[in-house]
Design a protein around this motif. Sequence first.
Motif, short mmCIF file in Angstrom:
data_model
loop_
_atom_site.label_atom_id
_atom_site.label_comp_id
_atom_site.label_asym_id
_atom_site.label_seq_id
_atom_site.Cartn_x
_atom_site.Cartn_y
_atom_site.Cartn_z
N GLU A 32 30.28 51.93 39.72
CA GLU A 32 30.15 51.01 40.63
C GLU A 32 30.70 51.51 41.90
OE1 GLU A 32 30.69 46.90 39.47
OE2 GLU A 32 31.01 47.48 37.47
N GLN A 45 37.79 44.29 44.22
CA GLN A 45 36.50 44.85 43.96
C GLN A 45 36.34 46.15 44.17
OE1 GLN A 45 33.86 42.21 46.15
NE2 GLN A 45 34.40 42.92 47.86
N LYS A 72 35.33 45.52 39.54
CA LYS A 72 34.48 44.77 40.57
C LYS A 72 33.49 43.74 39.92
CE LYS A 72 30.65 45.46 43.73
NZ LYS A 72 29.91 46.58 44.21
N SER A 73 32.91 43.87 38.46
CA SER A 73 32.06 43.18 37.96
C SER A 73 32.87 42.37 37.03
CB SER A 73 31.09 43.73 37.10
OG SER A 73 31.42 44.96 36.40
N MET A 74 34.12 42.47 37.00
CA MET A 74 35.07 41.75 36.06
C MET A 74 35.48 40.33 36.65
SD MET A 74 34.68 43.22 33.18
CE MET A 74 33.11 44.21 33.20
N GLN A 119 34.04 38.58 31.34
CA GLN A 119 32.75 39.51 31.19
C GLN A 119 33.12 40.78 30.17
OE1 GLN A 119 30.59 38.73 33.46
NE2 GLN A 119 31.85 36.87 33.92
N PHE A 154 32.67 44.29 28.76
CA PHE A 154 32.56 45.66 29.13
C PHE A 154 32.14 46.72 27.96
CE2 PHE A 154 36.95 45.05 28.26
CZ PHE A 154 37.43 46.52 27.36
N ARG A 189 38.58 39.49 32.09
CA ARG A 189 38.21 38.84 33.52
C ARG A 189 39.51 39.38 34.44
NH1 ARG A 189 39.61 32.77 34.18
NH2 ARG A 189 41.48 32.63 32.99
N LYS A 191 25.91 39.61 49.40
CA LYS A 191 26.34 40.75 48.61
C LYS A 191 27.21 41.52 49.38
CE LYS A 191 23.08 39.82 45.38
NZ LYS A 191 22.07 40.59 45.16
N ASN A 246 26.07 46.97 47.49
CA ASN A 246 24.80 46.79 47.19
C ASN A 246 23.69 47.26 48.06
OD1 ASN A 246 26.38 44.06 45.82
ND2 ASN A 246 25.29 45.11 44.46
#
Length: 906
Positions: A646, A764, A789-791, A797, A799, A818, A873, A877
């Motif tokens: 990421e 993030q 970031k995505s957590m 979430q 992984f 998380r 976003k 992204n």
Amino acid sequence: MAGGGGASPLGSAAPPLWYHRDLSRAAAEELLARAGRDGSFLVRDSESVTGAYALCVLFQKHVHTYRILPDEENFLAVQTSQGVQPKRFKTLPELIQLYLQPNQGLVTTLLLPVEREESAEERDYSDGEDDKPPLPPRTGSGAPPVPSTCCAPVGNGLSTISHEYLKGSYALDLEAVKQGSSNLPHLNKTLVSSCKRLHGEVDKVLSGLEILSKVFDQQSASMVSRMIQQSVSQGGDQELEHLVTKLAILKDLLSSIEKKALKALQDMSVAVPSIPLSTRHSKAIPVQAFEVKLDVYLADLTKIGKSQKHTLSVDVEGGKLVVMKKMKDSQEDWTTFTHDKIRQLIKSQRMPNKLGIVFEKEKDKSQRKDFIFASAKVELGSVPPPKTLGSWLLSRGLGKTLDEMTVTIPHDIYVFGAQENSVCDKEWVENLRAALKDYTEIDYKPVAVQTLWNIKIVVLVKPEHENRISHVGMSSVKTGIANTLGNKGAVGVSFMFNGTSFGFVNCHLTSGNEKIHRRNQNYLDILRQLSLGDKQLSSFDISLRFTHLFWFGDLNYRLDMDIQEILNYINRKEFEPLLKVDQLNLEREKNKVFLRFAEEEITYPPTYRYERGSRDTYVWQKQKATGMRTNVPSWCDRILWKSYPETHIVCNSYGCTDDIVTSDHSPVFATFEVGVTSQFVSKKGLPKSSEQAYIEFENIEAIVKTASRTKFFIEFYSTCLEEFKKSYENDSQSSDNINFLRVGWSSKQLTTLKPILSDIEYLQDQHLLLTVKSLDGYESYGECVLALKSMIGSTAQQFHTYLSHRGEETGNIRGSMRVRVPSERMGTRERLYEWISVDKDETGDAHSPALLESCEVTLLKQDASDGDPSTCKNSFNNPAYYILEGVPNQSGTLPKIPTSSLFHHH
């Protein structure tokens, strides 16, 4: 018990056969699994503590590991439970001797020592070159280095062979004699088996004494050499007869060599009193003496006074360099340097009779002396530099190149790599800076220069970025002959650019079409031994220590195809069939090297081996001292990279020049656009307890490749943590396969982590490094990296990623977590990301001065989105520009921090 530390922990004898030095944990488990018998054991170096050892024992198909730790007095002891008095020993053999006895506290008695099984490829310590290196490796006696032998009591192994013969095969021989046979084939087979190790030991001793016999005892020298050449095993009676002959020759040599050496030395001391001792035989390279002046820098004049005349004595056979100067009253003062202390020879382009020599003084410290030769011209094999570097600087040539708009924009960072570059460091850097200034009108500033012999790396940055660079590190690893010479190896540089870590490795690996295994081992040695990046991350190899790691150089991997087929495909510009037989691609597919690294698609012809002065002809035959060598056209020169998940990185060009012809390699370039975070400063200050963010784990499960059944814990590392944290031991464990173990941690076993800053825009961009370690040896069984970031969110979430250790994939890990950010810290504002475009260029094995490669950098501008800030976003992204998050109805300029990394080899 004997006292006093200071002695070798292995004792005075050669290393015992059960000691495996730096054997990896995984390889040790494989050896024990193949042994397959309870009580099989070996000792290896600990992967977690320097100077410690790991005793690995097989019992009921599982491997048990015990740590052997040195104390303050360097006595050794097996780590025991708290409160249990450890038994201390002066040496490892003494310690092992105790545990060969029953009921000493181990899971089982040590019964069968397991010897390392080395293939011919693993014993290959060459660097692929047939030519002699500048200073050949020699031991103090003048003999070539011989791998250390493993000898220790072998228990009942040989007596078992004898018992088996007397119990079984003896009767077969007796029956054969009754039938009139004059041979005893079964006894002969028993004797051959018993003496098999003795054969190898005698060969090693004879090899070690061969040069001494040539120098001092020519009469026996020819017989010794003939025996070594005939050392290929023969069958039956011939093998035993051959062994007896070798033993007789060895006995004669040992009984006479000292007397003959004494006479030879006495003769030489009379004939040549003033010359240092050197080997004197018909083919020896004579000692060369040169009258020189020490070139004194102006700043040193006050320290040493007037420059004095020196004599430089070069003893190639002995591997020594003697610097001698005349003192008052005809006294002489001299300093002797052995070959392994000479790090670099530097030729001056401005003064053809000047030679700089860099001597290694102590670890990571060196001293340079410049000598002016009276009437000599220093020749180190270099060819004149190319007259123009434009194509390399502008990424023009063959393959994926930059477009006309971006090609002229300067980059922020240039990284240059070179092999076989004998130009002095200072001169090379100034040449690079001058060339860049010609094309960019910018005076780039040097960040770091690192050299290992003629392997070099230089990092240059724009002046405005100097204050953004911090934590600069440099390191080198030798992988040349016997891993002691620096003609092959790697140099590396690391640094932080604001909040983003970068690592760069330039390497020159073993050459030769067939040396695939040796190149793979070079890579693994560099990966493990290169000391770069955050010292707290010593549990992780360099592929996980940096946000972005770039690895480039003359990797020397070749094409496995007939030469004529290769040439036909090149003529038709059909590269796909060639890439399918590219050794590097094949080894990467097998996960042998560059695990999870990336490489841009190759769309240019092989860069090696061209005829110098032209790019029209491949020269695929090369005359060497050992005969004609075939070098098929190959993509030897490569650029690979590995980045954290990421993160933003785009390769904008990857190709080679077609108009720089001074080398037999074509220079290679690549340019990258890389996302870089700024140093984050929270506008809200340090979080209050009510505003603290948390990283919480619901569960973690790992599948680890191991035959061990110990307990495990996890260590967590991150720049967002004040210090690393540990979990408790796993609370679930199962196995469906003897070679794999499933371990799990519930939420109560896992630590809640508290980041030092709680702002969402900071978190993030952060990453978490995990290492799964055993409780018995505190050694890592696998490492990984997770992006936070995505957590981030109110719910947990999932992984799932792979585990690796020492360059190999060792399992996988998954879980639920998380990152909980308090509402007070959820606000967004203008992103603090900057963007770097990094260029790298390489050329191959040329002997020319450094070439340069440049890349473009673009400044782009984009309006921010209108409307609800929550729909924006983040900038990762959309890598082309910043988005101003949470700031509607405004526009912002995207400051793309171009960074050009330039890699060039010669």
